[in-house]
Design an enzyme around this catalytic site. Sequence first.
Site, short mmCIF file in Angstrom:
data_model
loop_
_atom_site.label_atom_id
_atom_site.label_comp_id
_atom_site.label_asym_id
_atom_site.label_seq_id
_atom_site.Cartn_x
_atom_site.Cartn_y
_atom_site.Cartn_z
N HIS A 29 35.32 53.56 46.21
CA HIS A 29 36.22 52.79 47.09
C HIS A 29 37.53 52.59 46.33
CE1 HIS A 29 35.15 49.51 44.44
NE2 HIS A 29 33.87 49.64 44.75
N HIS A 32 37.50 51.70 42.55
CA HIS A 32 37.28 52.82 41.63
C HIS A 32 38.56 53.64 41.47
CE1 HIS A 32 33.00 52.34 43.25
NE2 HIS A 32 32.84 52.19 41.95
N LYS A 143 35.96 43.20 37.67
CA LYS A 143 35.01 42.62 38.63
C LYS A 143 33.64 42.45 37.97
CE LYS A 143 32.41 43.62 42.67
NZ LYS A 143 31.35 44.46 42.12
N ASP A 144 33.28 43.41 37.11
CA ASP A 144 32.02 43.31 36.37
C ASP A 144 32.35 42.75 34.98
OD1 ASP A 144 29.89 44.79 38.16
OD2 ASP A 144 31.78 45.87 38.32
N MET A 178 36.22 44.46 46.39
CA MET A 178 35.64 45.71 46.87
C MET A 178 34.40 46.04 46.07
SD MET A 178 38.62 48.09 48.07
CE MET A 178 39.78 47.48 49.27
N SER A 179 33.38 46.52 46.75
CA SER A 179 32.12 46.85 46.09
C SER A 179 31.39 47.89 46.93
CB SER A 179 31.26 45.58 45.97
OG SER A 179 29.92 45.94 45.69
N SER A 180 30.69 48.78 46.24
CA SER A 180 29.88 49.77 46.97
C SER A 180 28.83 49.06 47.82
CB SER A 180 29.20 50.73 46.00
OG SER A 180 30.16 51.30 45.14
P1 AMP Z 1 30.12 50.79 39.93
O1 AMP Z 1 30.30 52.11 40.61
O2 AMP Z 1 29.93 49.66 40.88
O3 AMP Z 1 29.12 50.82 38.81
O4 AMP Z 1 31.51 50.48 39.24
C1 AMP Z 1 32.13 51.41 38.41
C2 AMP Z 1 33.34 50.77 37.81
O5 AMP Z 1 34.23 50.36 38.85
C3 AMP Z 1 33.03 49.51 36.97
O6 AMP Z 1 33.86 49.49 35.84
C4 AMP Z 1 33.39 48.41 37.93
O7 AMP Z 1 33.74 47.21 37.29
C5 AMP Z 1 34.58 49.01 38.65
N1 AMP Z 1 34.81 48.35 39.93
C6 AMP Z 1 33.93 48.21 40.95
N2 AMP Z 1 34.50 47.50 41.94
C7 AMP Z 1 35.75 47.18 41.55
C8 AMP Z 1 36.82 46.43 42.13
N3 AMP Z 1 36.72 45.87 43.33
N4 AMP Z 1 37.95 46.30 41.41
C9 AMP Z 1 38.08 46.86 40.17
N5 AMP Z 1 37.10 47.58 39.58
C10 AMP Z 1 35.95 47.73 40.26
#
Ligand code: AMP
Length: 286
Positions: A29, A32, A143-144, A178-180
Amino acid sequence: MLTSSEELSFLDQLRPDPIVLVPTMGALHSGHLELVKEAEKYGKVVVSIFVNPTQFAPNEDFDSYPRTLESDLDLLSGFDVAAVFSPPVSEMYADGVVTTVQPGGRADCLCGADRPGHYSGVLTVVAKLFNMTKADYAVFGRKDAQQCLVIDQMVSDLKMPIKLIDIPTVREVGGLAMSSRNRYLDKEQHTRAQVVFSSLQKAKSMLESGCRSAKEIEEAVVSELAVCDSIEYAEVLSVPELEKNEIIEGRCLLAVAVKVGSARLIDNISLLVENDKVTEIPLLGV
Ligand code: AMP
């Protein structure tokens, strides 16, 4: 797209430019994509897409986690990405889960308390990705926040030759991070989920008005979050060690985790509280 360790030797051709890794679990999204934009500033970008089984507990959503590789590759084609690394589980855990990385104390609270083994899974896969890509930089999302701080501790303790960068949380118009996992929300749940951001804003404005009591702020956040289906935590902790103090001063993290429907949502803000000034600041490299 690269899928195996052997194929990663392609990255040697990118030298002497620095290699900048953006680790993700896919279902990309705009959050990322901001990581990718930041990564472009530092060198040749490698995006990894890997849903890592060892960071999910048996009762969690590993099987149903969205896997959208085709559209992820489409989205990345609009950016200067040198390689996408999307290995199968059998490549990353060829001999099963044998040697692992155990996190330090920063993993004991917040998501680490609710998800035992989660950060060991995260650190183990991140260490493998760092080693496999020989990245010079890695970019993570604020966010994390706890993940950023736990990885930062690993890099520092294990003397890993890599620099970490964190970028601000990318939000929807209504403030929801934003989040998957947002795709698990229906319309009504999506509206309710916006309270996660407003609860953090409420906490920040209490700090701006001079409140320094962690307990008062946590109680106010919990009462804002009442429309969620459950609250896992709402806490104010020190940064970077994630310790609890009654009085808030210096660098701190306001962090919440809730469930809305089946979606587990996390969000936070990272602040510097100094005398009567409250400023949002990065987590890493401060
Ligand atoms: P994930 O795919 O959820 O494991 O996230 C991969 C990377 O994207 C991690 O470093 C997350 O912190 C980052 N990320 C996920 N959502 C967001 C967001 N809304 N804003 C900024 N970074 C994000």
